[in-house]
Motif scaffolding. Sequence first.
Motif, mmCIF file in Angstrom:
data_model
loop_
_atom_site.group_PDB
_atom_site.id
_atom_site.type_symbol
_atom_site.label_atom_id
_atom_site.label_comp_id
_atom_site.label_asym_id
_atom_site.label_seq_id
_atom_site.Cartn_x
_atom_site.Cartn_y
_atom_site.Cartn_z
ATOM 1 N N PHE A 74 5.700 10.493 26.859
ATOM 2 C CA PHE A 74 5.062 11.587 26.124
ATOM 3 C C PHE A 74 3.585 11.637 26.474
ATOM 4 C CE2 PHE A 74 8.553 10.895 22.893
ATOM 5 C CZ PHE A 74 9.138 12.130 23.071
ATOM 6 N N VAL A 75 3.089 12.824 26.819
ATOM 7 C CA VAL A 75 1.663 12.985 27.127
ATOM 8 C C VAL A 75 1.162 14.295 26.518
ATOM 9 C CG1 VAL A 75 1.645 11.636 29.270
ATOM 10 C CG2 VAL A 75 2.249 14.074 29.341
ATOM 11 N N ARG A 76 -0.156 14.433 26.494
ATOM 12 C CA ARG A 76 -0.765 15.671 26.009
ATOM 13 C C ARG A 76 -0.939 16.683 27.135
ATOM 14 N NH1 ARG A 76 -5.431 15.344 25.527
ATOM 15 N NH2 ARG A 76 -5.992 17.201 24.363
ATOM 16 N N THR A 77 -1.283 16.161 28.334
ATOM 17 C CA THR A 77 -1.534 17.076 29.451
ATOM 18 C C THR A 77 -1.162 16.402 30.763
ATOM 19 O OG1 THR A 77 -3.132 18.588 30.461
ATOM 20 C CG2 THR A 77 -3.963 16.426 29.788
ATOM 21 N N TYR A 78 -1.029 17.227 31.809
ATOM 22 C CA TYR A 78 -0.505 16.768 33.097
ATOM 23 C C TYR A 78 -1.344 15.649 33.706
ATOM 24 C CZ TYR A 78 1.615 21.272 32.192
ATOM 25 O OH TYR A 78 2.259 22.315 31.577
ATOM 26 N N GLY A 79 -2.673 15.751 33.544
ATOM 27 C CA GLY A 79 -3.568 14.798 34.189
ATOM 28 C C GLY A 79 -3.437 13.380 33.659
ATOM 29 N N SER A 89 -19.323 25.383 26.206
ATOM 30 C CA SER A 89 -19.093 24.686 24.938
ATOM 31 C C SER A 89 -18.444 25.636 23.951
ATOM 32 C CB SER A 89 -20.413 24.158 24.380
ATOM 33 O OG SER A 89 -21.292 25.243 24.148
ATOM 34 N N PHE A 90 -17.623 26.495 24.501
ATOM 35 C CA PHE A 90 -16.870 27.449 23.695
ATOM 36 C C PHE A 90 -16.080 26.693 22.640
ATOM 37 C CE2 PHE A 90 -13.141 30.249 23.084
ATOM 38 C CZ PHE A 90 -13.792 31.428 22.792
ATOM 39 N N PRO A 91 -16.095 27.187 21.416
ATOM 40 C CA PRO A 91 -15.321 26.482 20.389
ATOM 41 C C PRO A 91 -13.839 26.573 20.706
ATOM 42 C CG PRO A 91 -16.153 28.573 19.547
ATOM 43 C CD PRO A 91 -16.766 28.371 20.898
ATOM 44 N N ALA A 92 -13.291 25.479 21.193
ATOM 45 C CA ALA A 92 -11.911 25.498 21.668
ATOM 46 C C ALA A 92 -10.997 24.704 20.749
ATOM 47 C CB ALA A 92 -11.857 24.967 23.093
ATOM 48 N N GLU A 93 -11.354 24.642 19.465
ATOM 49 C CA GLU A 93 -10.408 24.028 18.535
ATOM 50 C C GLU A 93 -9.110 24.819 18.619
ATOM 51 O OE1 GLU A 93 -13.351 25.371 16.576
ATOM 52 O OE2 GLU A 93 -14.367 23.756 17.646
ATOM 53 N N GLY A 94 -8.028 24.110 18.648
ATOM 54 C CA GLY A 94 -6.745 24.786 18.716
ATOM 55 C C GLY A 94 -6.370 25.190 20.124
ATOM 56 N N ALA A 95 -7.267 24.977 21.089
ATOM 57 C CA ALA A 95 -6.921 25.299 22.470
ATOM 58 C C ALA A 95 -5.805 24.378 22.936
ATOM 59 C CB ALA A 95 -8.140 25.139 23.375
ATOM 60 N N SER A 96 -4.852 24.932 23.665
ATOM 61 C CA SER A 96 -3.804 24.103 24.252
ATOM 62 C C SER A 96 -4.420 23.218 25.321
ATOM 63 C CB SER A 96 -2.734 24.991 24.884
ATOM 64 O OG SER A 96 -1.930 24.223 25.748
ATOM 65 N N PRO A 97 -4.105 21.911 25.303
ATOM 66 C CA PRO A 97 -4.658 21.038 26.351
ATOM 67 C C PRO A 97 -4.073 21.317 27.726
ATOM 68 C CG PRO A 97 -3.143 19.820 24.936
ATOM 69 C CD PRO A 97 -3.311 21.174 24.307
ATOM 70 N N ILE A 145 4.096 19.121 25.042
ATOM 71 C CA ILE A 145 4.197 20.413 24.371
ATOM 72 C C ILE A 145 3.518 21.448 25.255
ATOM 73 C CG2 ILE A 145 3.566 21.733 22.325
ATOM 74 C CD1 ILE A 145 5.716 19.561 21.908
ATOM 75 N N SER A 146 4.280 22.461 25.642
ATOM 76 C CA SER A 146 3.763 23.484 26.549
ATOM 77 C C SER A 146 2.768 24.382 25.835
ATOM 78 C CB SER A 146 4.912 24.334 27.065
ATOM 79 O OG SER A 146 5.338 25.210 26.036
ATOM 80 N N SER A 147 2.149 25.279 26.597
ATOM 81 C CA SER A 147 1.145 26.179 26.025
ATOM 82 C C SER A 147 1.754 27.189 25.064
ATOM 83 C CB SER A 147 0.399 26.904 27.146
ATOM 84 O OG SER A 147 1.298 27.669 27.927
ATOM 85 N N SER A 148 3.082 27.310 25.054
ATOM 86 C CA SER A 148 3.726 28.181 24.063
ATOM 87 C C SER A 148 4.232 27.381 22.872
ATOM 88 C CB SER A 148 4.889 28.952 24.702
ATOM 89 O OG SER A 148 5.899 28.063 25.143
ATOM 90 N N GLY A 149 3.996 26.051 22.880
ATOM 91 C CA GLY A 149 4.381 25.242 21.737
ATOM 92 C C GLY A 149 5.823 24.772 21.769
ATOM 93 N N HIS A 150 6.385 24.620 22.970
ATOM 94 C CA HIS A 150 7.761 24.137 23.096
ATOM 95 C C HIS A 150 7.799 22.865 23.939
ATOM 96 C CE1 HIS A 150 8.244 28.473 22.213
ATOM 97 N NE2 HIS A 150 9.287 28.071 21.525
ATOM 98 N N LEU A 151 8.878 22.117 23.761
ATOM 99 C CA LEU A 151 9.058 20.875 24.506
ATOM 100 C C LEU A 151 9.299 21.184 25.982
ATOM 101 C CD1 LEU A 151 9.098 17.968 23.358
ATOM 102 C CD2 LEU A 151 11.593 18.091 23.409
#
Lengths: 260, 260, 260
Positions: B212-217, C113-121, B228-234
């Motif tokens: 499980f990770v937050r992002t690809y890097g 430094s755009f407020p990116a709270e809630g931004a998808s990682p 979790i993808s940018s649309s909020g799905h697994l």
Amino acid sequence: MDQPVVSLVTDFGHTEYLAAMKVAIWRECPECRVVDFYHDVLHGALLQGAHLLVKAVAEIPDAVHLVVVDPGVGTDRRALVVRTDGLTLVGPDNGILEPVTRGTNDLEVREISFPAEGASPVFHGRDLFSPVAARLARGDDIETIGRKVPSLMALPSYGFDRFGDRVMTRVVHVDVFGNVQTPVPVKAVADLVDSDRNVTVWIAEDAHEARFVRTYGELDLEELGVLISSSGHLEVALREGPAAMLLGSRIGDEIAIDAE
Amino acid sequence: MDQPVVSLVTDFGHTEYLAAMKVAIWRECPECRVVDFYHDVLHGALLQGAHLLVKAVAEIPDAVHLVVVDPGVGTDRRALVVRTDGLTLVGPDNGILEPVTRGTNDLEVREISFPAEGASPVFHGRDLFSPVAARLARGDDIETIGRKVPSLMALPSYGFDRFGDRVMTRVVHVDVFGNVQTPVPVKAVADLVDSDRNVTVWIAEDAHEARFVRTYGELDLEELGVLISSSGHLEVALREGPAAMLLGSRIGDEIAIDAE
Amino acid sequence: MDQPVVSLVTDFGHTEYLAAMKVAIWRECPECRVVDFYHDVLHGALLQGAHLLVKAVAEIPDAVHLVVVDPGVGTDRRALVVRTDGLTLVGPDNGILEPVTRGTNDLEVREISFPAEGASPVFHGRDLFSPVAARLARGDDIETIGRKVPSLMALPSYGFDRFGDRVMTRVVHVDVFGNVQTPVPVKAVADLVDSDRNVTVWIAEDAHEARFVRTYGELDLEELGVLISSSGHLEVALREGPAAMLLGSRIGDEIAIDAE
């Protein structure tokens, strides 16, 4: 439509070259709507480009139609504007503009004498055709574009022959579903298509049994159908698959449809 | 947005059929903005089309959403408008519209009775769905479109089951990077994803270790990740490569994610 | 142009991710025109992305240029706005923004430094870069975007060397026709290109005879040409076919052009 429209048919794909053309259009005509009609013409495939132009004109007769399939760019091939029966066409004089003018009246052909100093010899789509199309769309007088010339180059391979119940033609387009499309208009074959006859599709020396249908869902899976496409031309199709792959047919191939 | 929007999901590619739909929309609603949400749905892939519609609705809830993945065009399948929780959907009644309506309230389904004389039996996208979507976007009353019907066709294969720490579902989309996407929403698996557990991805009989990770890097090269993808799905992904190719997985395949 | 323009270069293809970015732009700047400059950058190919940005800036210097080729999304790589000589660039600090700034004056680099709270990682293109580009296009002050930083990451592999009549560089793009494109500007080789000399194209250890030409139509079929592309860079091409396939060359490969 309510605003000037330029419709594009090219072999550029959705690439930087298309973007450059649109920017060139919007610089001359910011209020123009640009319709990406088709950009995946096989490189240099005049038959396919001509057919997509026929389709584009049917969908948007009120647009300026710009066609850039132009392997001769930068050579001495002419650049043309054609007006006929209220249609306006812009493109190279390599045959691609001619099929859509057949049967129209009041054909006027002009050679573009747009000041193209500084034009790239490899990209008239951006530096010459797009500004001209935009100017015509915004309402410039066609006489400002260039002088009249007597004719445009023909594309004789675009067409068909009918002998009794047999139609001989060429594949002019394979659509995104793999449907095999021909330039044969419905009016030329209406008596055949509405019938219950058996039909044979000939590609090269191979005969394929088929059936006339109204829509894809009437076919069984793997059954070949002959129908009238959404542009009103004779088409060979499968229900859920690429007929072009089944037939092994490519743009330019001879195809015959035989209603016994 | 500040102007009427029609968002499109189709299996037409960026072709002449898409252009024809846009022209049909603009003829009814010149001020409409058209969003090309996704046009590369595999031909007839209802699962994928339904998922792209879920994504589109999440990105642009205020648009009219038109979906044309329609292998049954011209047969007796119904053409629908659906309104629910402020969403407006237009498309064929083949199941593709149903997943996005799950859990919504005030579902209203209407069968389009748009006067379609002269409509091509092979292209309702242009001749029926697009004009209807445009009219709804410009503000026409939904009652002018057709009569209420009690329900729409369901797509039961779109969904998932959770048994303890194991989620079983199907691949519903492979994105442009080759990421393998599922319909499992983050809220259904939040307790698993935020954990440090090992995870196993099952495709067919094959088990693949993942993390499980937050992002690809955060992944090592060639290491499989679940995130979790940018649309909020697994989603199952590699850092810089197509996970779908590594897994050999296709749309419709069963996939299980097991957090031991 | 007469309205604010955001030009996009991405590796997203024409997909749902591109749609999501456009929607994010239009939410901040409904009057913005979005130009799809190029979306088929090979995944993570910084050299190619940098070159497409060079091309985009040449075509539309007055646009805000947003580049999203961002394999490091969600890690600690910085997000930048760059202003230099009237150009405005937005994108990740991974080297892709640097080549186009070479030789410009008054370089100003700011970390977003755009407020990116809630931004998808996993999708800063939608949640961070697009809103910033839209705000700059509509006229927001660059100081509202973030604080100045001293420099941006360089991309040293983008460039060329000239030794006498030999130019050594890398393939930075293969266009839709299969033309092999380099970052060598015409001004660096004008004395060679206008000559009648023989020219040899070296890829790996292989030498290919070629000829300097102005346009494709001057070549014989299957003859390799070296010419100045429509963006003003050195290019290797065939008359009607993909030079990249003939040469077996890919983006990033070393290439030398030797005018004996």
